[in-house]
Design a protein around this motif. Structure first.
Motif, PDB file in Angstrom:
ATOM      1  N   ILE A  46      32.868 -28.070  -7.201  1.00 15.71           N
ATOM      2  CA  ILE A  46      32.631 -27.755  -8.593  1.00 15.71           C
ATOM      3  C   ILE A  46      31.577 -26.986  -8.773  1.00 15.71           C
ATOM      4  N   TYR A  47      30.330 -27.486  -8.470  1.00 14.98           N
ATOM      5  CA  TYR A  47      29.064 -26.665  -8.839  1.00 14.98           C
ATOM      6  C   TYR A  47      28.062 -27.256  -7.726  1.00 14.98           C
ATOM      7  N   SER A  49      23.835 -26.740  -6.485  1.00  7.62           N
ATOM      8  CA  SER A  49      22.379 -26.421  -6.970  1.00  7.62           C
ATOM      9  C   SER A  49      21.618 -26.539  -5.773  1.00  7.62           C
ATOM     10  N   GLN A  56      24.879 -22.788  -9.263  1.00 13.52           N
ATOM     11  CA  GLN A  56      25.872 -21.965  -9.021  1.00 13.52           C
ATOM     12  C   GLN A  56      27.284 -22.747  -9.264  1.00 13.52           C
ATOM     13  N   LYS A  57      28.206 -21.684  -9.572  1.00 19.08           N
ATOM     14  CA  LYS A  57      29.530 -22.344  -9.696  1.00 19.08           C
ATOM     15  C   LYS A  57      30.470 -22.125  -8.602  1.00 19.08           C
ATOM     16  N   ASP A  59      34.330 -23.530  -6.693  1.00 27.80           N
ATOM     17  CA  ASP A  59      35.657 -22.889  -6.848  1.00 27.80           C
ATOM     18  C   ASP A  59      36.452 -23.338  -7.969  1.00 27.80           C
ATOM     19  N   ALA A  61      35.137 -24.678 -11.222  1.00 26.08           N
ATOM     20  CA  ALA A  61      34.271 -24.804 -12.297  1.00 26.08           C
ATOM     21  C   ALA A  61      34.166 -24.912 -13.612  1.00 26.08           C
ATOM     22  N   GLU A  62      35.614 -24.462 -13.905  1.00 22.72           N
ATOM     23  CA  GLU A  62      36.066 -24.268 -15.211  1.00 22.72           C
ATOM     24  C   GLU A  62      36.289 -25.496 -15.936  1.00 22.72           C
ATOM     25  N   TYR A  64      33.981 -27.646 -16.711  1.00 22.52           N
ATOM     26  CA  TYR A  64      32.603 -28.359 -16.259  1.00 22.52           C
ATOM     27  C   TYR A  64      31.319 -27.764 -16.564  1.00 22.52           C
ATOM     28  N   SER A  65      30.299 -28.657 -16.603  1.00 22.89           N
ATOM     29  CA  SER A  65      29.007 -28.014 -16.710  1.00 22.89           C
ATOM     30  C   SER A  65      28.013 -29.027 -16.209  1.00 22.89           C
ATOM     31  N   GLN A  82      38.388 -29.237 -19.942  1.00 23.40           N
ATOM     32  CA  GLN A  82      39.034 -29.482 -18.480  1.00 23.40           C
ATOM     33  C   GLN A  82      40.494 -30.382 -18.974  1.00 23.40           C
TER      34      GLN A  82
ATOM     35  N   LYS B 104      26.474 -22.880   0.428  1.00 23.39           N
ATOM     36  CA  LYS B 104      27.766 -23.277  -0.161  1.00 23.39           C
ATOM     37  C   LYS B 104      28.483 -24.319   1.072  1.00 23.39           C
TER      38      LYS B 104
END
Lengths: 110, 117
Positions: A46-47, A49, A56-57, A59, A61-62, A64-65, A82, B104
């Protein structure tokens, strides 16, 4: 003891509601990650760091935050955008090679 | 783009026999790392073994070994002398980068292994 703590273990979300999943680590790792796992499926990123105040996003990420205000903490907010949030959410941290995982949060929609 | 493929959704193995779980990967990076994780029904993720792209020898950890074939982009997990406690989901994962904390990490879809008494 050192490790990664995810809370809560179970979480329920009402329609149109934002919910926040907690992830805390005391391993002094720089990198932290959030994954989503659907039943019988693999983990999808998802995200992630790498350092404080940067992320970073992944695959999916939409909807979500995240934030990374402290090295120890990487909370994930599942927003009302979501539409299919029911899943098992896993947080991980890394010192450079392997990932160390928390015990996960199961999110369900009421 | 990175991609991990595990073509065996489910596998069965007789107790005390060896089993190979397949994993192929796709990356354009020269520096990367490959992992295997075990996930029992409890949901916890257990690290099993790691292989770096520049490691010349195949990694081994107890009953686990990683059959790394770089030219074929293959990183199969071999479990020797299977035990009933080995029944679980197994995930292959890949990190691209320099092996720092700045990379990643993606996972494959997993293989469900069942050990038969």
């Amino acid at each position: 003891d050192g490790g990664i703590t995810q809370s809560p273990k179970y979480l329920f979300r009402k329609e149109g509601q934002n919910v926040t999943l907690s992830c805390e680590q005391n391993l002094n790792h720089d990198a932290m990650y959030w994954y989503r796992q659907d039943p019988g499926q693999g983990l999808r990123l998802i995200y992630y760091s790498q350092i404080v105040n940067d992320f970073q996003k992944g695959d999916i990420a939409e909807g979500y935050s995240v934030s990374r205000e402290k090295k120890e903490s990487f909370p994930l907010t599942v927003t009302s955008a979501q539409k299919n949030p029911t899943a098992f959410y896993l947080c991980a941290s890394s010192p450079g090679q392997g990932l160390f995982f928390g015990s996960g949060t199961q999110l369900s929609v009421l | 783009a990175q991609k991990i493929t595990q073509t065996q959704p489910g596998m069965f193995v007789q107790e005390k026999e060896a089993v190979t779980l397949d994993c192929t990967y796709d990356t354009s990076d020269q520096s990367y790392g490959l992992f295997w994780y075990k996930q029992p029904s409890s949901g916890e993720m257990i690290f099993l073994i790691y292989q770096g792209s520049y490691d010349e020898q195949n990694a081994t950890e107890g009953r686990y070994s990683l059959n790394f074939q770089k030219a074929r982009k293959s990183a199969n997990l071999v479990i020797s002398a299977s035990q009933l406690g080995d029944s679980a989901m197994y995930f292959c994962a890949m990190r691209e980068g320099r092996g720092t904390s700045y990379d990643k990490v993606i996972f494959g879809p997993g293989t469900s292994l069942s050990v038969i008494p």
